[in-house]
Design a protein around this motif. Structure first.
Motif, short mmCIF file in Angstrom:
data_model
loop_
_atom_site.label_atom_id
_atom_site.label_comp_id
_atom_site.label_asym_id
_atom_site.label_seq_id
_atom_site.Cartn_x
_atom_site.Cartn_y
_atom_site.Cartn_z
N VAL A 160 68.08 -0.35 -45.96
CA VAL A 160 67.91 -0.65 -44.54
C VAL A 160 67.39 0.59 -43.83
N LEU A 161 66.31 0.40 -43.06
CA LEU A 161 65.64 1.51 -42.40
C LEU A 161 65.13 1.10 -41.03
N SER A 162 64.86 2.07 -40.20
CA SER A 162 64.18 1.83 -38.94
C SER A 162 62.71 1.49 -39.20
N SER A 163 62.12 0.69 -38.34
CA SER A 163 60.69 0.41 -38.47
C SER A 163 59.85 1.65 -38.19
N ALA A 164 60.47 2.69 -37.60
CA ALA A 164 59.78 3.94 -37.31
C ALA A 164 60.01 4.98 -38.39
N VAL A 165 60.39 4.54 -39.57
CA VAL A 165 60.70 5.46 -40.66
C VAL A 165 59.43 6.16 -41.16
N GLN A 166 59.61 7.37 -41.70
CA GLN A 166 58.47 8.10 -42.25
C GLN A 166 57.96 7.40 -43.51
#
Length: 466
Positions: A160-166
């Protein structure tokens, strides 16, 4: 002197042409551009060609797009020259360098409040992307072990990650067959903050990535709020989901200028943290670090024990042979600056960021997304009612004419119609330079606002740099 960038004729023929003034008797005056030359050149000639080609790069001091460090002091330069031949993996040949590597990640473990710094485990890497991938691999392997022990399948892991992930996390999920579950950011939830996290977490979730310094905007994701959401999920479902903190930038900022912020191993769910030595660690590229809460957090079967050049050594890395010099440079800076020195350097960068964001906030043409009070990075968009004949790509191009690299780019999924511009303040961007930047920014905005017709938009593209 190289003439490789001058004249269409040499470009068409794929050759590097030498200025006759610098050619030596008997030497070729043209060298192939993309094919290994048949013969030798004098070292002075080869040097001059490469030197002149590199001159075409931008001015690093004015590059406000990249997070990567571009300056070290003369003693670091000397140390770099003296140690450029060291191979980090060859710990039998370079045992002192290996010992220094261990000291560095133990220092980081203590800096990040590991419960028992002597019982942590970590490693240096080529950069924070490799370090992040090693953290992800450890999450996946721990999940696999637990599933197998419970007699459950291991074929559908998700992260699970942010859509703004690197982008390195997108690569991790792609390369290691992990489903990426992106939690979209929005105007109401500008970062991954635990909101509706229960919709994304299930029994196949290997972990949640919390970003300490989002690449798009520089904002911190609130690790304690994410952990609290996971606590509620565990209370209702029994699922115990760990957190990896991607502190590529913030893990070398927060301990020094926001020491009260709990984001690190003080949060029990945080099992691993990565950072970039060549960003706010202040070392030349490329160097990264990853540290686990304790030895038990890194599955032993991920560690390879290899016999190499006469020695037996454990290794956990995607790269094998790699430079040891940057590790020594990191240790040099730890000794040179200490805690107080790092605090002063990082605070100076944040002071510049707050000045810049404050001045930009005063301009009616812009709306700030954030102000640089997390890591010294901030972004802004065009305010409603402005930019009739221009956009932020035009402003980026106008600033580039004066040497400034200030990228413009669209925000991630669900906000892709919003274009922002971002400034990364690094050591070396002085307050004097910041004043010059604001003067140039105002001049170019005035020029664009005075347009009587639209600027062309053909060929525009995001200028996004990590």
């Amino acid at each position: 002197m190289s003439g490789s960038n001058r004249g269409a004729e040499s470009e068409e023929r794929d050759v590097v042409a030498l200025n006759p003034l610098f050619a030596r008797p008997g030497e070729a005056t043209e060298l192939p551009r993309n094919v290994l030359p048949a013969g030798e050149s004098l070292p002075e000639t080869a040097y001059q060609i490469v030197h002149d080609e590199a001159m075409l790069d931008g001015n690093a001091r004015l590059n406000l797009a990249t997070f990567v460090g571009t300056w070290m002091d003369p003693y670091a330069q000397r140390l770099y020259e003296e140690t450029a031949d060291k191979n980090m993996i060859d710990k039998d040949e370079y045992p002192a360098t290996a010992a220094i590597e261990t000291r560095c990640w133990k220092m980081l473990g203590a800096l990040w409040n590991a419960p028992d710094p002597e019982n942590t485990i970590g490693t240096s890497t080529i950069g924070s992307s490799e370090a992040a991938m090693l953290g992800g691999l450890a999450l996946k392997r721990r999940w696999q072990h637990a599933r197998r022990a419970a007699g459950k399948p291991t074929d559908r892991p998700n992260l699970v990650l942010s859509s703004a992930v690197q982008v390195c996390w997108e690569k991790f999920c792609n390369y290691w067959d992990v489903e990426a579950r992106y939690v979209p950011i929005s105007l109401e939830h500008k970062v991954l903050d635990g909101f509706e996290l229960e919709k994304y977490v299930d029994e196949n979730t290997i972990g949640v990535v919390a970003i300490l310094g989002v690449t798009y905007t520089g904002m911190y994701e609130p690790v304690t709020e994410i952990a609290a959401a996971l606590d509620r999920i565990q209370a209702s479902t029994g699922l115990d989901v760990p957190i990896h903190v991607d502190g590529a930038s913030g893990a070398m900022i927060a301990p020094f200028i926001q020491p009260e912020l709990e984001w690190d191993f003080r949060v029990p769910r945080v099992v691993s943290i990565n950072t970039s030595g060549h960003k706010y660690g202040l070392v030349y590229p490329g160097l990264g670090w990853v540290v686990w809460r304790d030895v038990a957090s890194l599955p032993e079967d991920l560690v390879f024990r290899v016999s190499y050049l006469g020695g037996d050594m454990p290794t956990f890395a995607l790269n094998f042979s790699r430079p040891g010099a940057q590790v020594l440079l990191q240790y040099y800076l730890f000794l040179r600056l200490g805690f107080d020195g790092y605090r002063k350097v990082q605070q100076a960068s944040q002071d510049v960021a707050l000045y810049l964001s404050g001045e930009i906030a005063k301009m009616p043409q812009f709306d700030l997304w954030n102000d640089g009070s997390d890591i010294p990075v901030f972004a802004w968009s065009i305010a409603q009612g402005h930019g009739r004949y221009w956009n932020l790509y035009h402003l980026s191009d106008r600033l580039r004419l004066k040497g400034w690299l200030v990228p413009a780019y669209p925000m991630p999924a669900d906000l892709e119609t919003l274009t922002v511009q971002r400034i990364v303040v690094r050591n070396g961007l002085s307050m004097d330079l910041a004043h010059s930047l604001i003067d140039d920014l105002r001049t170019e905005v005035d020029y664009l606002e005075a347009l009587s017709g639209p600027m062309p938009v053909e060929g525009q593209h995001p200028g996004f740099h990590h």
